[in-house]
Design an enzyme around this catalytic site. Structure first.
Site: not given
Lengths: 421, 423
Positions: A75, A137, A202, A345, A348, A355, A380, A386
């Site tokens: 704003n 502000c 703010n 799973c 996809c 990864c 990992c 993931c």
């Protein structure tokens, strides 16, 4: 039922949900509607000295994300553009009609002693519960040496806070700007000046979008735009961190905090309270949906507190502060591995590509010529990426595999500054 | 059941696995993820059109917001405060002509928020977590007698118990729940009604007497003497007649009885169904009976209605569902004769009808026959007024006692609604 009532620096409200100083608290009409809807308090939109400021037409810009409106709102509206006397009279009447609700008045006047000395008695005379000093502000008023121009200079903060405490008996809240490198410095200055509390954050200085036809920022005022204050859900993580920084700083620890920044649900509020906030202030969510959102905030917070056995806000306030620490104190021996639930799973492949391309090549994409996503434990590092990209709830979870030993960076052999354990 | 009296009517036409599939949840519950995605589609409209379309005035955007903020208890409260049978209604309400029909998402997307499914998500949580949402106020010492443990009677009982009154409910059948327990298609409400009733009664202060029928085991005069107020939630226990000769003989059945038998049968393979079934009627009861006949393994199911599709009281969604299930729907066809061969039902003779210029239904004088082993009647239900002495009924409706204290009048208004509403 849990007791949601709060006593924040002597200002009582039936619940911790206040409306922040902003358009929703611009005048009696709105504030009365807010109280009717159940809000515990308001911070009246910032008063300045007469003659009132003038506002522009076209005041808001918004960021939409994935089809959701107003993930962030910006704003360029200034402080109250109504005469001081009109605001003061309305504040007096509303406080008289709603004595159980918190009525805090936001102030922004020039950085000189006379101005503060002039306005404070008038505010005190309305019967308001406290004042909030708008040092935040980042647009418009800052060009005139007010708002964030004050909030960015700790010495000014301290000086004005001291004047306010000198010339008024009212509880004082200093509203901090996030447009600064380290928020602990202005908070410390506010405390040194004698403030009773701080409120933050703010808005954040921003340009939401560029209109590529007009070649101008939005909101666009007759072909031109300017930087404005950014708020809404997108800024919440920034606010959480700044609140936490002040809560755990040895100098400001225990300084009452009224939290602001993207709060729209009971859960958001609970998170800030867990970081020590005594009340929370809301604006964007109310501007999006209306005052009725407080209904679910009250019921949700109350039911959640019941489920946890918390009887009052104080029972869980600040409970997360002790678990916010510096990186160097984190346990380097803690080890988690991703676990993919093959029944859930949907194949996809997002975990694999995230990864493979951007992390540690720890998720394979096929076995025996078939599409199958499996974690290679040896690769990992337990980063969670993931888990975050997986579109299915609970499909990827993290399993702890370490032996529960402990070592942090301060004693790690790779640390040249390592201390002997 | 002798083959002499009946045509090809048999149980177990389909194997158990097929029947299990046919009578499983027709609209399965949403997962948490589905619920959150669906909840995020709600615009949280101001003065929402969906609320205005809800006969029980549930704050729909309010409860959906509760789902999206993980405030399921708050969401459930919003639903059940307005309608204690919000769980049942989530499953059986014709939402397409009520809340979902008014959803503003119908405009730009032609796809409303799945309000019914979300309502089920929030209320299922209550029953699955066995959460008590309500407790009783201090005892008032006042006693209320209720006739009928159906939705109206039990909702009334719950509201009164909450206020601290003592309630006794008199129910003619062996189980509580009324329409919910006996009158809804099996695949719409699976293993739910009894659990919902049990939860509702757990508030305490409500005693249900089963096998206690008004006019047989109890009288209104007696109830009036024993209780401070009486609520009649007796529903529409009677079934309208076709007005065709032989409709009370073998092979012809009330659709509601068939639906009840199927609902009560643990093993759907034990419920007999005709090879060729004709259902007469145009409401949701007719649709439920037709689809369930088909799903039990009937070879040919014909639903005949004397007027056109637009005046059927079954919703367009229900009509479409019937067609999708392979039910043949005949419009402008009225039964004139039940055909029998050697005394065994063999078919129905219909007359084509049409509307004359004044909109009156007239016969065309043209006839046709549909073969049938079973005919199911579903042309509406009626108030059974046995046991309702004196000026209690008027034009097939119960008359409320307007001189009663306000609280009693409210009960009676609920009674009227429940009785007048066609099932």
């Amino acid at each position: 039922m849990a007791d949601l009532s709060t006593n924040f620096i002597g200002i009582k409200s039936p619940n911790p949900f206040w409306l922040a100083s902003a358009p929703p608290t611009d005048k009696a009409y709105n504030v009365i509607r807010a109280f009717e809807a159940g809000w515990g308090g308001v911070v009246w939109k910032t008063l300045g000295l007469d003659p009132p400021v003038v506002n522009v037409s076209s005041r808001y810009g918004a960021v939409q994300w994935n089809g959701q409106r107003m993930a962030g709102l910006n704003n360029i509206e200034l402080i109250s553009d109504r005469p001081l006397r009109v605001n003061l009279d309305e504040i007096r009447q509303v406080k008289r009609d709603w004595p159980d609700r918190a009525m805090v008045v936001s102030l922004m006047v020039p950085c000189d002693e006379e101005s503060w000395k002039y306005i404070l008695p008038m505010v005190e005379d309305t019967g308001a519960d406290g004042v909030e000093l708008n040092f935040g502000c980042p647009h418009g008023m800052s060009e005139r040496g007010m708002g964030s121009a004050v909030g960015q200079v700790p010495e000014y903060i301290q000086m004005v806070a001291a004047w306010v405490k000198q010339y008024s008996k009212l509880p004082c809240i200093v509203k901090l700007t996030p447009n600064i490198t380290d928020v602990r410095y202005p908070a410390r200055a506010a405390k040194a000046g004698g403030t009773d509390a701080v409120s933050l954050i703010n808005t954040i200085n921003s340009i939401t979008t560029i209109d590529l036809d007009l070649m101008a920022p939005t909101p666009t005022v007759d072909g031109k735009g300017t930087h404005g204050g950014y708020c809404g859900p997108a800024v919440r993580p920034i606010a959480l961190n700044m609140v936490a920084e002040i809560a755990r700083d040895p100098i400001t620890h225990g300084l009452p905090i009224s939290a602001i920044g993207g709060i729209g649900t009971w859960r958001d509020a609970a998170e800030f309270i867990a970081l020590g906030a005594g009340t929370v202030q809301v604006c964007t969510a109310a501007m999006h949906y209306g005052f009725r959102i407080v209904d679910d905030m009250i019921s949700g917070l109350s039911h959640w507190m019941d489920s946890k056995g918390y009887k009052t806000i104080e029972d869980f306030r600040g409970k997360a502060i002790g678990n916010v620490t510096d990186w160097k104190y984190l346990n380097l021996k803690y080890d988690i591995k991703a676990r993919i639930n093959q029944d859930l799973c949907i194949k996809c492949g997002l975990c694999h590509i995230a990864c493979e391309d951007t992390s540690h090549q720890a998720i394979t994409a096929e076995r025996d010529g078939k599409r199958l996503f499996e974690v290679v434990d040896a690769e990992c590092v337990g980063c969670n990426l993931c888990m975050h990209v997986c579109p299915v709830d609970d499909c990827i979870t993290m399993e702890r595999v370490d032996d529960a030993s402990f070592q942090n960076w301060t004693t790690h052999p790779n640390n040249p500054m390592s201390q002997k354990a | 059941m002798s083959r002499k009296e009946l045509g090809d009517v048999a149980a177990g036409r389909l194997d158990a696995a097929t029947l299990a599939r046919h009578f499983g949840d027709v609209a399965p519950a949403l997962s948490r993820q589905q619920a959150l995605i669906e909840a995020s589609r709600c615009h949280f409209c101001y003065d929402a059109p969906c609320i205005q379309a809800c006969p029980t005035g549930i704050d729909i955007p309010g409860f959906i917001r509760g789902i999206s903020t993980d405030n399921l208890k708050g969401a459930a409260h919003k639903i059940l405060d307005a309608n204690i049978f919000g769980g049942q209604c989530a499953r059986v309400c014709p939402t397409e002509i009520l809340c979902e029909g008014e959803c503003v998402r119908n405009g730009p997307e032609d796809k409303p928020v799945q309000i019914g499914a979300l309502q089920r998500y929030a209320t299922d949580w209550v029953f699955e977590s066995d959460t008590r949402l309500y407790s009783r106020a201090a005892p008032t010492g006042k006693r209320v007698g209720i006739v009928g443990a159906g939705p109206a009677g039990l909702a009334c009982a719950h509201a009164l118990a909450k206020l601290g009154h003592e309630v006794e409910v008199f129910e003619s059948r062996a189980k509580s729940g009324g329409l919910n327990e006996y009158g809804i298609a099996a695949y719409k409400v699976v293993d739910f009604s009894a659990r919902e009733v049990e939860w509702l009664l757990s508030i305490g202060g409500i005693t249900v007497h089963h096998g206690s029928a008004l006019g047989h085991d109890i009288t209104l005069a007696d109830l009036r003497q024993r209780f401070g107020a009486v609520f009649l939630g007796i529903g529409l226990g009677g079934v309208n007649a076709l007005g065709v000769t032989g409709e009370h003989e073998e092979g012809v059945r009330n659709a509601v009885d068939f639906i009840a038998e199927l609902r009560q049968a643990k093993d759907k393979g034990t419920v007999p169904v005709g090879r060729r079934v004709v259902v007469i009627g145009g409401g949701n009861t007719a649709i439920d009976a037709a689809i369930q006949s088909k799903r039990l393994g009937a070879e040919r199911v014909t639903l005949a209605y004397r007027r056109g599709a637009e005046t059927m009281s079954a919703t367009s969604l229900e009509q479409a569902f019937a067609k999708e299930e392979g039910v043949t729907v005949l419009h402008f066809s009225r039964p004139v004769e039940l055909l029998r061969k050697d005394g065994v039902l063999a078919g129905v003779r219909f007359e084509h009808t049409s509307l004359d210029s004044s909109g009156k239904l007239v016969g065309s004088g043209e006839y046709f026959t549909v073969e049938a082993d079973v005919v199911l009647k579903a042309i509406g239900q009626a108030l059974v007024d046995s046991g309702l002495e004196g000026p209690v009924t008027k034009n097939g409706r119960i008359v409320a006692d307007e001189t009663a204290p306000p609280v009693c009048r409210v009960f009676m208004r609920v009674a009227i609604v429940s009785v007048a509403k066609p099932t």
